[in-house]
Scaffold this motif. Structure first.
Motif, short mmCIF file in Angstrom:
data_model
loop_
_atom_site.label_atom_id
_atom_site.label_comp_id
_atom_site.label_asym_id
_atom_site.label_seq_id
_atom_site.Cartn_x
_atom_site.Cartn_y
_atom_site.Cartn_z
N SER A 127 44.80 22.76 13.58
CA SER A 127 43.84 23.48 13.26
C SER A 127 42.43 22.81 13.11
O SER A 127 41.33 22.79 13.41
CB SER A 127 43.94 24.32 11.89
N ILE A 128 42.72 21.48 12.31
CA ILE A 128 41.68 20.59 12.24
C ILE A 128 41.13 19.93 13.60
O ILE A 128 39.99 19.61 13.72
CB ILE A 128 42.13 19.57 11.25
N THR A 129 42.01 19.48 14.45
CA THR A 129 41.91 19.14 15.82
C THR A 129 40.86 20.34 16.80
O THR A 129 40.11 19.55 17.25
CB THR A 129 43.20 18.96 16.59
N THR A 130 41.08 21.48 16.49
CA THR A 130 40.34 22.25 17.49
C THR A 130 39.30 22.77 16.82
O THR A 130 38.24 23.34 17.35
CB THR A 130 41.30 23.42 17.90
N MET A 131 39.02 22.75 15.48
CA MET A 131 37.91 23.48 14.80
C MET A 131 36.51 22.81 15.01
O MET A 131 35.52 23.74 15.20
CB MET A 131 38.32 23.36 13.22
N PRO A 132 36.46 21.46 15.11
CA PRO A 132 34.69 21.03 15.46
C PRO A 132 34.38 21.70 16.65
O PRO A 132 33.13 21.90 16.80
CB PRO A 132 35.27 19.45 15.61
N THR A 133 35.13 21.60 17.68
CA THR A 133 34.67 21.85 19.15
C THR A 133 34.47 23.64 19.00
O THR A 133 33.34 24.03 19.61
CB THR A 133 35.45 21.40 20.21
N ILE A 134 35.38 24.39 18.64
CA ILE A 134 35.39 25.66 18.69
C ILE A 134 34.20 26.34 18.00
O ILE A 134 33.42 27.04 18.40
CB ILE A 134 36.49 26.29 18.26
N LEU A 135 33.89 25.67 16.56
CA LEU A 135 33.15 26.09 15.68
C LEU A 135 31.51 25.84 16.33
O LEU A 135 30.85 26.23 15.98
CB LEU A 135 33.45 25.85 14.27
N GLY A 136 31.76 24.56 16.78
CA GLY A 136 30.41 23.84 17.24
C GLY A 136 29.98 24.71 18.35
O GLY A 136 28.71 24.71 18.36
N PHE B 161 40.28 7.87 36.06
CA PHE B 161 39.42 8.63 37.00
C PHE B 161 37.86 8.52 36.78
O PHE B 161 37.32 8.23 36.00
CB PHE B 161 40.05 10.09 37.01
N GLN B 162 37.22 8.80 38.23
CA GLN B 162 35.82 9.16 37.79
C GLN B 162 35.68 10.57 38.03
O GLN B 162 36.46 11.34 38.69
CB GLN B 162 35.13 8.57 39.41
N TYR B 163 34.74 11.28 37.57
CA TYR B 163 34.70 12.68 37.40
C TYR B 163 33.34 13.14 37.94
O TYR B 163 32.26 12.66 37.77
CB TYR B 163 34.83 12.79 35.92
N CYS B 164 33.42 14.16 38.90
CA CYS B 164 32.30 14.79 39.28
C CYS B 164 31.19 15.57 38.37
O CYS B 164 31.67 15.51 37.19
CB CYS B 164 32.82 15.88 40.28
N ARG B 165 30.09 15.84 38.80
CA ARG B 165 29.14 16.32 37.96
C ARG B 165 29.23 17.63 37.52
O ARG B 165 29.02 17.94 36.22
CB ARG B 165 27.71 16.50 38.83
N ALA B 166 30.13 18.72 38.22
CA ALA B 166 30.27 19.88 37.52
C ALA B 166 31.35 19.96 36.85
O ALA B 166 32.67 20.26 37.04
CB ALA B 166 30.72 20.75 38.78
N ASN B 167 31.17 19.39 35.54
CA ASN B 167 32.41 18.95 34.50
C ASN B 167 32.49 20.13 33.59
O ASN B 167 32.74 19.84 32.40
CB ASN B 167 32.14 17.74 33.97
N VAL B 168 32.24 21.60 33.90
CA VAL B 168 32.48 22.76 32.92
C VAL B 168 33.97 22.95 32.95
O VAL B 168 34.50 23.54 33.59
CB VAL B 168 31.57 23.89 33.64
N LEU B 169 34.23 22.97 31.64
CA LEU B 169 35.73 23.43 31.38
C LEU B 169 35.66 24.95 30.92
O LEU B 169 34.79 25.37 30.50
CB LEU B 169 36.27 22.51 30.04
N SER B 170 36.77 25.50 31.12
CA SER B 170 37.11 27.08 30.72
C SER B 170 37.41 27.29 29.23
O SER B 170 37.62 28.36 29.07
CB SER B 170 37.81 27.73 31.82
N HIS B 171 37.53 26.10 28.49
CA HIS B 171 37.96 26.61 27.25
C HIS B 171 37.30 25.81 26.24
O HIS B 171 36.19 25.11 26.72
CB HIS B 171 39.47 26.10 26.99
N SER B 172 37.20 26.04 24.99
CA SER B 172 36.38 25.37 23.83
C SER B 172 37.05 24.26 23.28
O SER B 172 36.40 23.74 22.42
CB SER B 172 36.09 26.55 22.73
#
Length: 311
Positions: free
Chosen positions: A76-85, A168-179
């Motif tokens: 719960s503590i691990t996911t809380m900052p990004t989801i509530l953010g 890895f190198q990451y591309c510009r379209a770095n939109v994830l589908s989760h919170s």
């Protein structure tokens, strides 16, 4: 390579996603999420407090339950900052290092939760199939060692994952589908060949969650075989009733876990909303429901909790 074709590793960020199309309602959506986190953290903390302070609950079943509660608290503590953010402050950006750290904690804690459910199944198996040997098999030192081994299993197996992602190198379209960040999704953002990551991730999943679920199933086959040999139907039901809370916890964890893994590997664009919803169920529902289920179904635990709050 030009800057327009490649994003520097140190400056790259990922963009997390809430529920698409509901941006105007994010503040209202944050209310149930806040309630879920409050109930999860409070419930698991109460379970830990009751088990720690009551010597009569210092038995293998409750020790394994306390390990599960610690895992749920950490998850719960691990996911809380990004989801509530996202829902409270519309804060979508997450740096690569922070994302990789979250990947490590989410996956290692998920493997630990799977392990705790396996240990609890083993506890029920020994208690029902070998009741006279229960105390000699599940001694306190052995229970502690089993818990430590399975925690280390999760940590060791997931430890290489952030380093496999960091190369890895990451591309510009770095939109994830989760919170939040998941390995199976982050690796797809790479501009490089992800075969090693894909094979390693699948192998770890099969050797941990896959094996754990198989062993839990086999333990219940043996339990059912033993219970059906009991002559009295009332005694049979009473014995099976001791497994109900654990079976609920198993279903709450493994059903969304397996469903999310299948969708990530074989799903298409039409399953995007289902993937988001399953992701929330996978990480938020087990920590929320486990303390409720065990408090309701465990007569001894329920009595201690009531006694604490009535005082």
């Amino acid at each position: 390579m030009s800057a327009t074709n490649d994003t520097k590793f140190n400056s790259a960020v990922f963009l997390l996603t809430g529920i698409p199309g509901q941006e105007d309602a994010y503040l209202w959506i944050s209310v149930p999420f806040c309630l879920m986190y409050v109930i999860s953290i409070t419930g698991n903390s109460v379970i830990l407090f009751i088990i720690k302070t009551d010597p009569s609950l210092h038995e293998p079943m409750y020790i394994f339950l306390s390990m599960l509660a610690i895992t749920d608290l950490a998850l719960s503590i691990t996911t809380m900052p990004t989801i509530l953010g996202i829902y409270l402050f519309n804060s979508r950006e997450i740096g690569l290092d922070a994302c990789f750290a979250q990947v490590f904690f989410i996956h290692s804690l998920s493997l630990t939760e799977s392990s705790m459910l396996l240990l609890m199944a083993f506890d029920r198996f020994v208690a029902i199939c070998y009741p006279l040997r229960y105390a000699s098999i599940l001694t306190p030192p052995r229970v502690a060692k089993m818990g430590l081994v399975f925690v280390l299993r999760g940590v060791v197996l997931v430890f290489p994952v952030p380093f496999l992602l960091k190369r890895f190198q990451y591309c510009r379209a770095n939109v994830l589908s989760h919170s939040y960040c998941l390995h199976q999704e982050v690796m797809k953002m790479a501009c490089s060949d992800i075969t090693v990551n894909s094979i390693y991730g699948l192998s770890v999943k099969l050797l941990t969650v896959g094996l754990d679920s198989l062993l839990i199933f086999l333990s219940y086959v043996m339990i059912l075989k033993t219970v059906l040999s009991i002559a009295s139907p009332r005694e049979c039901l009473r014995t099976l009733n001791t497994c109900v809370s654990h079976l609920c916890a198993v279903l709450l964890f493994f059903t969304p876990e397996i469903g999310l893994s299948v969708i990530h590997r074989f799903g298409n664009s039409s399953s995007h909303l289902l993937q988001i919803l399953l992701g929330y169920v996978y990480l938020l529902v087990p920590p929320l429901m486990n303390p409720i289920v065990y408090s309701v179904k465990s007569k001894h635990l329920r009595a201690r909790i009531i006694r604490v709050f009535i005082k």
